[in-house]
Scaffold this motif. Sequence first.
Motif: not given
Length: 400
Positions: A6, A37, A82, A85, A103, A110
């Motif tokens: 992420l 992502v 968040e 995602y 991440y 996140f």
Amino acid sequence: MNVLFLTLSIMENINERGIYTDLVKELARRGINMHVVFPRERRTGLPTELTINENIKFLKVKTGNITETNFMEKGISTLKIESQYLKAVKRYFTGVRFDLILYSTPPITFEKVVKYFKKEHNSKTYLVLKDIFPQNAVDISILKNGSLIWRYFRLKEKNLYKVSDIIGCMSQGNINYVLNHNPFIERSKVEIFPNSIKPVERVAGTNLNNVLYEKYNLPIDSTLFVYGGNLGKPQGIDFLLNIVDHFHEVNNGHLLIVGSGTEYEKIRNHLDTVKPQNVSLYKKMPKSEYDQLLELADVGLIFLDNRFTIPNFPSRLTAYMEYSLPVLAATDKNTDFKDILKESRSGLWSESGDLKAFIDNAKILSNDKRLRNQMGMNGREYLEEHYDIRKTVNIIIKHL
């Protein structure tokens, strides 16, 4: 083995080199199935989309504008990300069980995504800490310490640390700061994971690309000082403008500023007013062309606001070292980045705000080609030893 990464870093072109693209490619080269992502900001007008490149899947999630926008819009978009995602990952990666959630900060929001997969997949969680927020915003007066919004983001920061099995920091200074200001974190879960790249083959430094000299109106015989990167409040732009006003004192020196950010227009307006003869400003350009400019350059510049209390570690250091450029830096005194310059003997440092010290250092590098070459070689050797992703990626892999 499946890894979910992420990030806010735009990775539309995996062939562009950088600390995140090189990390993803190196993990994929080791046979790991990477699921990346990243955001597609509203200004692009593009929808959420999944693309695949061998064993790397790219999930481009439609979000609000996060970069190059006002603080209010950036804040709202960051708060939403968040949930955006998590919704997208559930939809597009159905049936995939993740062994590791990787991440990076920014942002610090996140937590819900990470917590979900830690609970549902029993995933290992690894935070790549590149940004200590909200304290960095407090340092440069974007947020007020103790305010409601500060308390909210501080809580999000703590929760992200708590949900992380491992926290990879850029330097020892980062580790010390995180532990000192978050005593609930166990020392055993924090380690150094430095900014790293896959270096290009060594560049001889003799590129005389006349096309670029002409395109950017650069004097061939001058010592070319290049700053490339974000042009925002963290860089201490007022001091940079002060340097612009006095750079004529650097004999045979030319200052080239390449970048974008919230303060770009402020710099542009200043240059239009002052009209310095030995300073140029250009918008952010394709990475391939910027790399060619680094081949022409003689010195790489790094700036950070002198109010920072957190030990920032500039990622552009690796780019300068890669092209064997000596570094001229003006930062806060709290960063241990200056200690790396001293240890590697790859550049000169002064505190941001000390104009005389900066100009004196610029004069030294402008007048001494032998010193520039030696510092550049030292930096390249240090990069290959400490910041080569083919070595540092093992820091992460050992946890799998």
